[in-house]
Design a protein around this motif. Structure first.
Motif, PDB file in Angstrom:
ATOM      1  N   ALA A   1       0.880  -1.302  -0.109  1.00 17.40           N
ATOM      2  CA  ALA A   1       0.218   0.210   0.079  1.00 17.40           C
ATOM      3  C   ALA A   1       1.021   1.310  -0.048  1.00 17.40           C
ATOM      4  O   ALA A   1       0.560   2.309  -0.668  1.00 17.40           O
ATOM      5  N   ASP A   2       2.151   1.250   0.724  1.00 22.42           N
ATOM      6  CA  ASP A   2       2.933   2.556   0.692  1.00 22.42           C
ATOM      7  C   ASP A   2       3.483   2.540  -0.790  1.00 22.42           C
ATOM      8  O   ASP A   2       3.483   4.030  -1.041  1.00 22.42           O
TER       9      ASP A   2
ATOM     10  N   GLY B   1       1.963   2.007  -3.613  1.00 24.05           N
ATOM     11  CA  GLY B   1       0.693   2.295  -4.704  1.00 24.05           C
ATOM     12  C   GLY B   1       0.941   1.533  -5.973  1.00 24.05           C
ATOM     13  O   GLY B   1       1.479   0.179  -6.057  1.00 24.05           O
ATOM     14  N   ASP B   2       0.862   2.226  -7.150  1.00 23.67           N
ATOM     15  CA  ASP B   2       0.891   1.756  -8.632  1.00 23.67           C
ATOM     16  C   ASP B   2       2.158   1.227  -8.715  1.00 23.67           C
ATOM     17  O   ASP B   2       2.388   0.218  -9.393  1.00 23.67           O
TER      18      ASP B   2
END
Length: 494
Positions: free
Chosen positions: A54-55, A57-58
Motif C-alpha cells: 500500500a505504501d 501504490g501503483d
C-alpha cells in the motif's frame, strides 16, 4: 526496466532506496499451505507485506498466487529483468537462482558476508567465538567505543545483566511496551486467514489475538523509540529473568519487525547508544542490548551461511525421539510442569516468549528428552513470530540442541530445576519440587538433566566445561532409579 522482487522479510527502505524502477511482491498461499505456522505469525507477515504494498501504490505489483515461481516466470516471459536482494534462506536463494534473477548483496545486517568470511578464515584453528566477532563489529562500526577502547571501560557487562527477578515481585514494574493499532488491512488479513482455515486451505497453531508486533516502518520506529525512552534503562539487569505476571519484562519486542526488514540494525544500536551518551540509560543495559543486535543476531546470520545448508541436519548427540503432539500443539494444560505450561501458553497467545524461556525451558526440555533437532528447529521456526530459517537453524541446532557437537557452544545449554527456580517464579506454584529428582514430586528438569548426562556420559567426559557435572553422576545413589523413572516417562507430558 528492471523489476525488484521483494520477499516478505525485505520490507524496509534499505531494500528499495537505491532502486527507482517497478517493484514486485508475491503473497504465496503455498507457503502457508505446506506448513502450520502460528496464526499470529501468519497475520503479522501478511499484514506487513500488504501494508508495504500500500505504501508504494501503483509502483508495486502485489500478486496473490500459489507459488512465487509462477509469478516471476510470467514476468520474465514478458521480457522483464528481475533482481532480488539476497534472500534469507537457502531454499529461497536456490529458487531465485533457478529462476535466473539477478541476486544483489544481502542487506539488513551490520557486518557484510565477505567481511565475516575474512574474519573466519583468519581464525585458523581458533573457534568462531561470538565475543570476538562482537568486539570486532563494535570497533568496525564505532558503536559504544571511545577510540579503540570500549565505552564504560569494559566490552561485556554480562555480570550485571544476569540477575534473578526482584524478590516478591509479580512484575518488573516498567512501562508497558508500545502496542500497534490494527486497521482495515489487518481486518482483511484476518478475514482471509479465517476463510482459508474454514475452507481447509491452511492450518495454523496458536491463538489469534490482537497484533502485538510492528508491521510497518512507522510502527517499528515507534516501538523502537518507545523502548529506548521508557524500557531500555531497565533492560539489562533482569534480561534473563522470568515473571509469570510480566511476559514482556523490559524486552524491546523489535526482533519481529527487525526480521521483517523494517529496521536496520545500525540505526537500532545508534538510538540505544544515544541514550547512553545522554545519560538516559546505563551502560550495562545498552551494552546488553547492542550485544543482541549487532553481536548475536549478526553472528547467527553469518554462521547460517558459513556452515552450509547441511548444518541443519547435524545431530551429534544422535537425538531421534519425535516431538510429542502436546508440545507441538502448544497444549499448555497437558503438563503439570508450571514452567512448561506457562511458556507454551505464552507462545499460544502471542507467538513469542523471550530468549530464556526459549533456551532454558523449551530448548532444554527438548534436549533432555532427546527430540530430533530437525523437528525442534522446524517447530521454533513455525511457532515464533520472529522465527526464520536463518534464525532458528543456528539457534536450535547449534545453541539449544548442541547438535553441531560444539561448533557454536562449548557445552550444552541445559540445567536442572534449580536454574529455573532461581531465575523465575514458576516453581512456587508447581506441583514438582526442583530439589527432587526421583519420585512423584521429581522435577522433570532436575531428573531430566541427570538422565541426559547419563545417556551422554562418554561424550561429555572429556569436555572441560562438563567433566565436573559428569563426575557428579557417580555420587548419585539413586541414579538407577532416576534413569528407570525417566525412561518410563519418555515423551509423556510431565
Amino acid at each position: 526496466m528492471t523489476t525488484r522482487w521483494l520477499f516478505g522479510d525485505q520490507l524496509g527502505p534499505h531494500f528499495t532506496d537505491d532502486h527507482r524502477g517497478p517493484l514486485l511482491m508475491v503473497e504465496s498461499l503455498g507457503v502457508f499451505r505446506r506448513r502450520r505456522f502460528h496464526r499470529a505469525k501468519a497475520h503479522l507477515v501478511l499484514s506487513a507485506m500488504r501494508h508495504r504494498a500500500a505504501d508504494f501504490g501503483d509502483r508495486m505489483t502485489y500478486v496473490q498466487a500459489e507459488t512465487y515461481a509462477e509469478v516471476v516466470r510470467q514476468r520474465e516471459g514478458e521480457g522483464e529483468d528481475v533482481e532480488v536482494v539476497h534472500p534469507t534462506s537457502y531454499a529461497a536463494l536456490g529458487l531465485v537462482e533457478r529462476l535466473g534473477a539477478t541476486v544483489l548483496p544481502p542487506r539488513g545486517f551490520a557486518t557484510a558476508r565477505d567481511d565475516f568470511e575474512r574474519w573466519a578464515d583468519g581464525r585458523g584453528d581458533k573457534r568462531l567465538l561470538m565475543e570476538d566477532f562482537y568486539r570486532r563489529a563494535r570497533l568496525a562500526h564505532g558503536v559504544l567505543v571511545d577510540g579503540a577502547e570500549p565505552a564504560g571501560g569494559a566490552w561485556n557487562f554480562d555480570h550485571d545483566n544476569r540477575q534473578p527477578p526482584p524478590k516478591g515481585a509479580t512484575t518488573l514494574g516498567v512501562t508497558e511496551p508500545w502496542w500497534p493499532t490494527e486497521d482495515d488491512i489487518d481486518a482483511g488479513v484476518r478475514e482471509d486467514l479465517d476463510r482459508w482455515e474454514r475452507d481447509g486451505e491452511i492450518q495454523t497453531i496458536g491463538r489469534d489475538g490482537p497484533r502485538r508486533f510492528a508491521a510497518t516502518r512507522r510502527e517499528a520506529l515507534a516501538a523502537l523509540d518507545h523502548f529506548v525512552e521508557h524500557r531500555l534503562p531497565d533492560f539489562g539487569a533482569h534480561e534473563d529473568a522470568i515473571l509469570e505476571g510480566d511476559p514482556w519484562m523490559a524486552h524491546s519486542l523489535i526482533s519481529a519487525p527487525m526480521n521483517l526488514g523494517l529496521l536496520d540494525p545500525l540505526e537500532v544500536v545508534e538510538r540505544a547508544e544515544t541514550a547512553y551518551r545522554s545519560g538516559a540509560a546505563p551502560i550495562a543495559s545498552v551494552e546488553g542490548f547492542v550485544r543482541q543486535v549487532i553481536g548475536w543476531r549478526d553472528y547467527v546470520w553469518h554462521l547460517y551461511w558459513h556452515q552450509g545448508d547441511d548444518y541443519r541436519s547435524e545431530n551429534a548427540l544422535r537425538a531421534t525421539e519425535p516431538m510429542p503432539q502436546w508440545f507441538a500443539e502448544l497444549d499448555a494444560v497437558a503438563t503439570d510442569a508450571r514452567c512448561l505450561s506457562h511458556t507454551l501458553d505464552g507462545i499460544a497467545e502471542h507467538g513469542w516468549v523471550h530468549h530464556i524461556p526459549r533456551l532454558m525451558v523449551l530448548g532444554s526440555y527438548a534436549l533432555q528428552r532427546g527430540w530430533a533437532p530437525t523437528q525442534v528447529t522446524d517447530w521454533f521456526h513455525r511457532a515464533f513470530v520472529d522465527g526464520y530459517d536463518w534464525v532458528m537453524v543456528p539457534n536450535v541446532v547449534g545453541m539449544s540442541q548442541h547438535a553441531d557437537g560444539g561448533v557454536m557452544a562449548t557445552k550444552p545449554y541445559t540445567s536442572g530445576g534449580a536454574y529455573i527456580n532461581t531465575m523465575s517464579d514458576h516453581c512456587g506454584s508447581c506441583r514438582f519440587n526442583p530439589k527432587v529428582r526421583v519420585g512423584d514430586d521429581a522435577c522433570p528438569f532436575t531428573a531430566g538433566y541427570w538422565w541426559f548426562l547419563e545417556r551422554h556420559r562418554e561424550t561429555f567426559a572429556g569436555n572441560h566445561r562438563m567433566s565436573r557435572a559428569v563426575k557428579g553422576l557417580d555420587r548419585l545413589k539413586d541414579l538407577d532409579g532416576l534413569v528407570a523413572q525417566e525412561d518410563a516417562r519418555g515423551n509423556r507430558a510431565p
